[in-house]
Scaffold this active site. Sequence first.
Site, PDB file in Angstrom:
ATOM      1  N   ASP A 171       0.881  -1.168   0.000  1.00  0.00           N
ATOM      2  CA  ASP A 171       0.000   0.000   0.000  1.00  0.00           C
ATOM      3  C   ASP A 171       0.915   1.213   0.000  1.00  0.00           C
ATOM      4  OD1 ASP A 171      -1.662   2.166   0.603  1.00  0.00           O
ATOM      5  OD2 ASP A 171      -3.049   0.913   1.732  1.00  0.00           O
ATOM      6  N   HIS A 172       1.033   1.878  -1.144  1.00  0.00           N
ATOM      7  CA  HIS A 172       2.052   2.916  -1.271  1.00  0.00           C
ATOM      8  C   HIS A 172       1.833   4.078  -0.312  1.00  0.00           C
ATOM      9  CE1 HIS A 172      -0.975   4.722  -4.001  1.00  0.00           C
ATOM     10  NE2 HIS A 172      -0.416   5.865  -3.675  1.00  0.00           N
ATOM     11  N   HIS A 213      -6.235   2.206   1.612  1.00  0.00           N
ATOM     12  CA  HIS A 213      -5.411   3.367   1.967  1.00  0.00           C
ATOM     13  C   HIS A 213      -5.894   4.060   3.243  1.00  0.00           C
ATOM     14  CE1 HIS A 213      -3.381   2.878  -1.729  1.00  0.00           C
ATOM     15  NE2 HIS A 213      -4.183   3.580  -2.500  1.00  0.00           N
TER      16      HIS A 213
END
Length: 514
Positions: free
Chosen positions: A201-202, A264
């Site tokens: 999950d950037h 996110h």
Amino acid sequence: MQEAAVIENPLRAGIRLERTAEPCTVIIFGASGDLTKRKLVPALYRLMQERLLPAEFAIIGLARTEMNSDEFRKAMREAIEEFSETKRVDEDVWNSFAQGLYYLTADINNPSDYDKLSDLLNQVDRERGTQGNHLFYLSVAPKFYGEAVKQLGEHNLAKPKENTWVRVIVEKPFGTDLDSARALNNELHQYLDESQIYRIDHYLGKETVQNLLVFRFANGIFEPLWNRQYIDHVQLTNAEMVGVEGRGGYYETAGVVRDMIQNHVFQVLSLVAMEPPVSLESEPVRDEKIKAMCAAREFTAERVRAECVRGQYGPGSIAGKPVPGYRQETDVAPDSATETFAALKMYFDNWRWAGVPFYLRSGKRLPKRVTEIAIQFKEAPLPLFGEAMQQMTPNQLIIRIQPDEGITLRFAAKVPGQVTNIRDVNMDFRYGASFGIQLAEAYERLLLDCILGDSTLYARKDMTERGWELVMPILNEWAATKDKVDFPNYEAGTWGPKASHDLIERDGRRWRRP
């Protein structure tokens, strides 16, 4: 006199030491795609430039596109020149980096291509000295995850040999609902241990998100206030100016809850709500995150109707330019009921947060691109300064995740002069100004962490499934009532539908305007 404590294990004490990674090969499935050229290869090049990767390092690109290794090297150099922060290539670094770039034309569904991959890996291990350590990055459509891992397992590429490691990075979306997420986890676990799976999950690679742990647990002035006794409510805003950007076909099957909130937004939320971990090793941190999310109050159909808002943007203007509505976007149905905006009110039923509402909102075609956490503290118990206090806003702590990473503390101060006038002032910290350095891209940190075997910033199986457990009642209720929605209900370039403002204003509060 008491002797100073000796730190035997720096990681257990919460100290992250800079380490150079072990020799390894990164194998990118889907290497001809946008993610590889925009993010992955520029990030790995930057890590090499920063001397955080060893000389014994290689990348194998794998995709159906016909290409040889020299053509792949040329394409990756162009990608670094276009998408890296510096927009330039250091020739000495590039020459070393390029020698370790290989390409294999292959189809994920073709078993014989995995024999070719196995042969190439053995060749690369010999030529580059990568010692049999392999990181597989699945930069492909989610429907291929299970097949890729199955083929790796059946070709003896998923299990590490003695004194080596094998890890697999899986991109989002991780499932489309709870059942598919569980099924995918089961598929992966047939061939991989949980410790080998890195669900990326950037957002968790962003510097400010990482700083949440330091901010909360290294500062004695904030952690004692981080609870229901002092905090009135929390707002988490994730706003995008862009629309669906040609991804209408995907977005029609997703919507903002699936696309952003259950991954996110919940990942960031868990860091705000969690209890202190016993150490900063990956498992204690992830244990506390899932404990917090397990304390989140379940959504019933009644709660969905009262405390969840959905929206879809219509035509409007962004930065003074007209933009179409969602239903006018390519590959979007003219009567689509897909939400492009959602606002939720959440509670955590535990001692720290009992009774404190958490307001979440995420949407497209909003006035600004911003992701931030706003902690609003309770007002002073007595309006000692009378009418002068009426112009004040309550004290707020704003943690900006993007685009201008930093932290702002807003409090009241007296305006100079004979009359007692009170005005809000800010104490502001910005990463770029305070440290004078270029912040690393999220993928740089996350890729290096995976190579180092640090899974702290990656999602664990239970966390991915818990996110789906929380949002499924919302998605089910909205699906059952999709014929009753009046879309579009907010104009592009505004802060969402009126119902989202009503949601928070009914409680005597207001959304913060970033």
